[in-house]
Each structure stands twice: as C-alpha cells, then as structure tokens.
Design an enzyme around this catalytic site. Structure first.
Site, PDB file in Angstrom:
ATOM      1  N   GLU A 283       0.925  -1.180   0.216  1.00 34.53           N
ATOM      2  CA  GLU A 283       0.164   0.039   0.022  1.00 34.53           C
ATOM      3  C   GLU A 283       0.962   1.044  -0.155  1.00 34.53           C
ATOM      4  OE1 GLU A 283      -3.899  -1.893  -0.073  1.00 34.53           O
ATOM      5  OE2 GLU A 283      -3.056   0.272  -0.054  1.00 34.53           O
ATOM      6  N   GLU A 415       4.326  13.139  -5.256  1.00 33.70           N
ATOM      7  CA  GLU A 415       3.325  13.080  -3.967  1.00 33.70           C
ATOM      8  C   GLU A 415       3.760  14.128  -3.027  1.00 33.70           C
ATOM      9  OE1 GLU A 415       3.603   9.920  -1.368  1.00 33.70           O
ATOM     10  OE2 GLU A 415       1.331   9.683  -1.458  1.00 33.70           O
TER      11      GLU A 415
HETATM   12  N1  LIG Z   1      -1.317   3.272   0.155  1.00 35.87           N
HETATM   13  C1  LIG Z   1      -1.869   3.236   1.613  1.00 35.87           C
HETATM   14  O1  LIG Z   1      -2.744   2.865   1.997  1.00 35.87           O
HETATM   15  C2  LIG Z   1      -0.842   4.205   2.328  1.00 35.87           C
HETATM   16  C3  LIG Z   1      -1.274   4.704   3.624  1.00 35.87           C
HETATM   17  C4  LIG Z   1      -0.644   5.276   4.387  1.00 35.87           C
HETATM   18  C5  LIG Z   1       0.846   5.836   3.875  1.00 35.87           C
HETATM   19  N2  LIG Z   1       0.881   5.687   2.609  1.00 35.87           N
HETATM   20  C6  LIG Z   1       2.091   6.195   2.200  1.00 35.87           C
HETATM   21  O2  LIG Z   1       3.265   6.110   2.955  1.00 35.87           O
HETATM   22  C7  LIG Z   1       4.157   7.094   2.686  1.00 35.87           C
HETATM   23  C8  LIG Z   1       4.154   7.926   3.927  1.00 35.87           C
HETATM   24  O3  LIG Z   1       4.754   7.203   4.995  1.00 35.87           O
HETATM   25  P1  LIG Z   1       6.030   7.014   5.770  1.00 35.87           P
HETATM   26  O4  LIG Z   1       6.780   7.999   5.475  1.00 35.87           O
HETATM   27  O5  LIG Z   1       5.838   6.442   7.143  1.00 35.87           O
HETATM   28  O6  LIG Z   1       6.741   5.945   4.417  1.00 35.87           O
HETATM   29  P2  LIG Z   1       7.995   5.085   4.761  1.00 35.87           P
HETATM   30  O7  LIG Z   1       8.326   4.505   3.533  1.00 35.87           O
HETATM   31  O8  LIG Z   1       9.185   6.037   5.090  1.00 35.87           O
HETATM   32  O9  LIG Z   1       8.123   4.173   6.157  1.00 35.87           O
HETATM   33  C9  LIG Z   1       7.006   3.127   5.920  1.00 35.87           C
HETATM   34  C10 LIG Z   1       7.641   2.305   7.306  1.00 35.87           C
HETATM   35  O10 LIG Z   1       8.880   1.403   6.473  1.00 35.87           O
HETATM   36  C11 LIG Z   1       9.870   1.710   7.606  1.00 35.87           C
HETATM   37  N3  LIG Z   1      11.074   2.131   6.696  1.00 35.87           N
HETATM   38  C12 LIG Z   1      11.400   3.196   6.522  1.00 35.87           C
HETATM   39  N4  LIG Z   1      12.430   3.029   5.521  1.00 35.87           N
HETATM   40  C13 LIG Z   1      13.039   1.731   5.372  1.00 35.87           C
HETATM   41  C14 LIG Z   1      13.872   0.870   4.774  1.00 35.87           C
HETATM   42  N5  LIG Z   1      15.068   1.587   3.961  1.00 35.87           N
HETATM   43  N6  LIG Z   1      13.982  -0.211   4.924  1.00 35.87           N
HETATM   44  C15 LIG Z   1      12.709  -0.913   5.791  1.00 35.87           C
HETATM   45  N7  LIG Z   1      11.723  -0.274   6.418  1.00 35.87           N
HETATM   46  C16 LIG Z   1      11.844   1.150   6.129  1.00 35.87           C
HETATM   47  C17 LIG Z   1       9.433   2.771   8.377  1.00 35.87           C
HETATM   48  O11 LIG Z   1       9.898   2.861   9.568  1.00 35.87           O
HETATM   49  C18 LIG Z   1       8.021   2.761   8.492  1.00 35.87           C
HETATM   50  O12 LIG Z   1       7.612   1.615   9.552  1.00 35.87           O
HETATM   51  C19 LIG Z   1       3.408   8.250   1.694  1.00 35.87           C
HETATM   52  O13 LIG Z   1       4.055   7.780   0.167  1.00 35.87           O
HETATM   53  C20 LIG Z   1       2.026   7.583   1.790  1.00 35.87           C
HETATM   54  O14 LIG Z   1       1.314   7.903   0.522  1.00 35.87           O
HETATM   55  C21 LIG Z   1       0.256   4.690   1.753  1.00 35.87           C
END
Ligand SMILES: NC(=O)c1ccc[n+]([C@@H]2O[C@H](COP(=O)([O-])OP(=O)(O)OC[C@H]3O[C@@H](n4cnc5c(N)ncnc54)[C@H](O)[C@@H]3O)[C@@H](O)[C@H]2O)c1
Ligand SMILES: O=C[C@H](O)CS(=O)(=O)O
Length: 513
Positions: A283, A415
C-alpha cells in the site's frame, strides 16, 4: 549501567536525559498505555543490545518516551514466537478467534480517548482527527471479527462422476506487517485484523516516528486475551529499519509481508521478498487528481477539498495531490476555497480549535519547501501560505494554495504529502483526463460533477484503484482499499483484504461410485 540513548537525529547521547524523559512520562502518567518496551511473545522486552531511541512530539519537540532500538536478533525471537503460536492460533475455532478479536475491539473502544491522545502526541494530528482515526481503525477489528466466522470453503460440482472437488481456505502463516507514520492505529488494524481473522500470527514493525500507538494497541490485545506470540511488536530507529525489515523479508518462516509506506521503500521490500516468492501486499504512495467540472456543486467541492486535503496536515496517501478545475467555475472555486482556508487554525493538535498540525519531521517540511520554491521559480503563483511557520513550531508549514502549475515543476508529478493545494485550470474533459492520468501512481482520484454520464465516463477512464464522486473522504472497513501502477499490489479492507492472508487448497476425492 550507563544507558546509551540514540535520539531521533542519530547522535548517541549518554544517560543523563532520563530525568527529562521520566518527567515527560510523569506528565503522561494518566496515559497508562504509554510504553517503553516492545512486545514479543506476550512479554514487554528491551532490545538485546539495550539500545533505545527517543520518540518526540512533532508539535514542540518534547521527548515522549524512549523505546527499544531492536535488531535482527530481536526480530528472530519475535519470528520464533509467532511461528510457535501459529500452530495453535490457526487451529482454534474461528468463533474463538472472533471472540478474542471482539474482546480486543471492546477494549480499544473503551480506551478511545487515551489512544487518540497518544496519536496526537506522537503524530501531531488534531485530537478530533485522532478520535476519528481510532473509530475508523476500530471498525476494521469489528468487521474482521465477524469475517473470521465466515471464511468458508467450496464444493465444486465436477464433470467426472467418480470425483468430488473441494476447496479450503487456509492461513498463509507468520506475516510481517510494516506500517507508515500518518495513521499509526488504522494502518495497523487494517492489516492486523484481517491477518488475525485468517488465522495468521503477526510481527508488527510500526513507523519509527509513531511507534507508541502500536505498543498501546498491543497492551490492549494482551488484556483481551489474545495468546502470546500471536501479536508481536518490534520497534526500531531510522538506522535499524533496513535490517529489521530485511530480516522479515528474507526469513522463509515469514510467509507474507504487508507494507504500507512510500513507493521507494515498497520497491525495496518487493525486491527483498522476490527470492522466496513471498506473498506481498503493498500500500504505497498516491498522486490523486481532484477534478472539478463546470457542472459541479462548488460549495461541496470546496468543503471536500478542505476535508480531504488537510487531514493529517496533508499527510494522507489518498489526499488530493493535483487540483484540476475547469475554466467555467475556476474563479468561483478559488474564491470560495481561499475563504475556507483562511479559517483554518494551525498549531498543537491537543488544542481543540486547531485544524492543521505539524508535519512529522524536518525531512517532510524541507520536501514541501523545495516543492513550492521550485514551482514558484518556474512560474507558479502562491495565493495563500507558501512558507514555513517557525513562530508556531519548527515542523509547521502554512496551509497553501499555489496555481498555474506546469509539467516542468516537481509538484506536478511528486506526492506532496503536506498542506499544499496545487491547482491547474483546464478547458475540456479530454484535457482533464490526460493530465489526471499523467503519473505512474494510481491510488485514488476524485470527480466533482453534476453530469451522471460524465461521472461514469471519467470514473471508467481514471487510472486509479479508488474513485470519490462528489465526495472527498472515501475510506471504510468494508471496501477494497488499494491502488494500481506504482501505488501498490493487493487490497486491504472488505472480504478482499482477507485474501491477502489466505491460501486456497484444492482437494480431489476420487474413486467414488
Ligand atoms: N496506500 C496506503 O494505504 C498508504 C497509507 C498510508 C501511507 N502511505 C504512503 O506512505 C508514505 C508515508 O509514510 P512513511 O513516511 O511512514 O513511509 P516510509 O516508506 O518512509 O516508511 C514506512 C515504514 O517503513 C519503515 N522504513 C523506512 N525506511 C525503511 C527502509 N529503508 N527499509 C525498511 N523499512 C523502512 C518505516 O519505519 C515505516 O515503518 C507516503 O508515500 C504515503 O502515501 C500509503
Ligand atoms: O494515508 C493513507 C490512509 O490509508 C488514509 S485513510 O485513512 O485510509 O483514508
């Protein structure tokens, strides 16, 4: 013992900050669900290295808590616990699973206010939005507690008289659930509830920025009687995420990964899961078009723009990212929009009249700043906002409307994930669809029109997973939430969400007469 504390900017500071943290916790002492340990195999544990990292309030930088900065060894222990628990959890009666999930739901409802306070403290969103998130997130537990009782198989009538065909649905096993910062409760229950209903056991890795909500939820799951090892919560700093999540992706005992987060990290996870042909549900990010046609009800379009754009200060995956407004109602839409945005109060989400809180961290603020400055440098016009709000706090950015957006600007394709409305004017429906689909993302899209034929035409042509028609808030537990193109794989919610955690087994009984 000198405690080493890895604070969120990665520096190691020696142990004299405990007084600050304990004072902060004392202030929160009524929030009995604030945890300083992770949850593995039914126990509250620290990191095997004793390392911790700090969680802070984005509204004012106050340290809220210190929690374990875990590593692969800690994740291995959680995986073993989940594997042991799977044997029993997957074989108890669905009615018993449902009852335990219902117990958890009842405790989550009973603790709604405390959970909402924790969400606001660690994530920054206005308290009213946090309450709404708790209600929304709990609706997934309620929905899947019922679905747990209806995971049936099939008997297929075959063409061969001596054979009878059966199909059963079975849980895939231990799953890793990795979630984003912005909806720290709902993004977990949307996955965890479906996984538990299916009979899977789970290792949750919440966002580094908002882990406290996950730990509070685990406490309530524990109180609800969900057996040890069924739900586990692993916590890690920004520097530990790659190794923690990498372990979950590469360990063959983990049969599926459900990830919510950025496209960038989603791609990493997809690649890491490929060698084991592991089930993935991704997602990811969005770039939602918000199209307002001449026949639209402008007042409704403006109210929907405000409610869908400024939720979580614009940090929502389904938030409109590009506003496409037809020439006939352009001036009226802009005029009404500016009036409504002028009413929005920015500040600490714990104050009840605040509508726009802080962004989650410095990186997010800087990203917004760069997007707006780049657009202005290429000819865009800022009608309101367009700058940081240091007098309110380091992580605040003013609600912004920027017009005359063009393809050459980063804000056209990226985004935004912040409180910035970027607007393009268009003339024809064909032009609106061309611009709307000019992105490699396809999560949600919005249409505001009074013409039913246009609504169905445009809904069909929009390259997205979800369409809002004359509505800006479209999420619900019953619907298949998810996107196409680079916005992800799979769906969450509804009976579709269960399938992510189930496998089919076909049984052919032959030699019958
Ligand atoms: N499609 C959906 O249902 C949905 C819902 C909420 C957020 N989002 C998306 O999520 C993004 C924002 O959330 P975010 O900033 O927490 O995203 P992110 O990708 O930075 O982090 C998501 C998760 O992955 C972990 N993470 C971060 N870097 C990582 C790595 N290198 N390796 C493994 N894990 C890692 C984070 O700690 C967190 O638990 C936006 O793009 C938003 O659109 C999508
Ligand atoms: O950020 C993305 C969330 O999925 C938003 S919603 O609460 O599900 O609409």
């Amino acid at each position: 013992m000198i405690l080493y504390r890895l604070n969120t900017i990665g520096h190691i500071v020696k142990g004299n900050s405990s007084s600050v943290i304990m004072n902060q916790l004392r202030k929160l002492s009524h929030l009995h669900l604030i945890k300083q340990r992770a949850y593995v195999d039914g126990k509250w544990v620290g990191a095997s290295t004793e390392k911790v990292f700090q969680v802070s309030n984005p509204a004012n930088g106050e340290i809220l808590s210190e929690i374990p900065d875990m590593n692969e060894k800690d994740v291995e222990a959680a995986t073993k616990a989940a594997l042991t628990a799977f044997k029993k959890w997957s074989n108890i009666r669905p009615y018993d699973r449902s009852k335990l999930m219902r117990n958890w739901f009842d405790l989550m409802v009973k603790n709604q206010e405390t959970l909402a306070q924790i969400i606001t403290l660690e994530g920054g969103k206005p308290y009213a939005e946090s309450v709404a998130e708790v209600n929304y997130g709990n609706s997934y537990i309620e929905f899947y507690a019922e679905e747990a009782k209806r995971i049936n198989g099939e008997i297929i009538s075959g063409t061969q008289p001596t054979k009878q065909y059966f199909v059963t649905s079975n849980p895939i096993g231990v799953v890793g659930l990795i979630t984003s910062f912005n909806f720290p409760l709902a993004m977990i229950t949307r996955k965890l509830s479906a996984a538990l209903a299916a009979g899977c056991t789970c290792i949750i890795k919440p966002s580094t920025d908002t882990p406290l909500t996950a730990l509070a939820m685990a406490e309530l799951a524990h109180q609800a009687g969900i057996p040890k090892g069924v739900v586990n919560v692993i916590t890690g700093s920004h520097g530990s995420n790659a190794s923690i999540v990498g372990y979950l992706c590469s360990n063959p005992d983990v049969k599926g990964i459900s990830f919510t987060g950025s496209v960038e990290v989603g791609k990493i996870i997809n690649e890491r899961c490929a060698p084991n042909i592991k089930r993935v549900c991704l997602e990811l990010g969005g770039n939602a078009p918000f199209i307002v046609y001449n026949s639209a009800n402008v007042a409704n379009a403006v109210q929907s723009a405000i409610s869908s754009k400024f939720r979580c200060s614009g940090q929502a995956c389904v938030a409109p990212n590009r506003f496409l407004v037809q020439d006939g109602i352009y001036d009226c839409f802009i005029e009404n929009l500016l009036v409504e945005i002028g009413k929005l109060k920015m500040g600490d989400g714990s104050h009840k009249d605040v509508k726009v809180g802080p962004l989650i961290n410095v990186a997010q603020v800087e990203k917004i700043r760069h997007l707006v400055e780049d657009a202005v440098s290429k000819g865009a016009n800022v009608l309101i906002g367009g700058r940081k709000a240091p007098l309110v706090g380091d992580l605040f950015y003013e609600p912004t409307v920027i017009t005359d957006i063009r393809e050459t600007m980063h804000i056209y394709r990226e985004e935004i994930f912040g409180p910035v409305i970027s607007i393009l004017k268009f003339r024809t429906e064909e032009e609106s669809l061309l611009v709307a689909n000019q992105t490699d993302l396809g999560l949600a899209g919005y249409i505001f029109s009074g013409d039913i034929n246009q609504i169905f035409r445009v809904s069909k042509e929009l390259e997205v997973g979800m369409v809002g028609v004359n509505e800006g808030i479209i999420s619900a537990a019953e619907i298949p939430f998810g996107g196409i193109k680079s916005s992800g794989i799979g769906r969450e919610g509804g009976h579709h969400g269960l399938r992510e955690f189930l496998d089919y087994k076909y049984i052919c009984v032959g030699n019958l007469n």
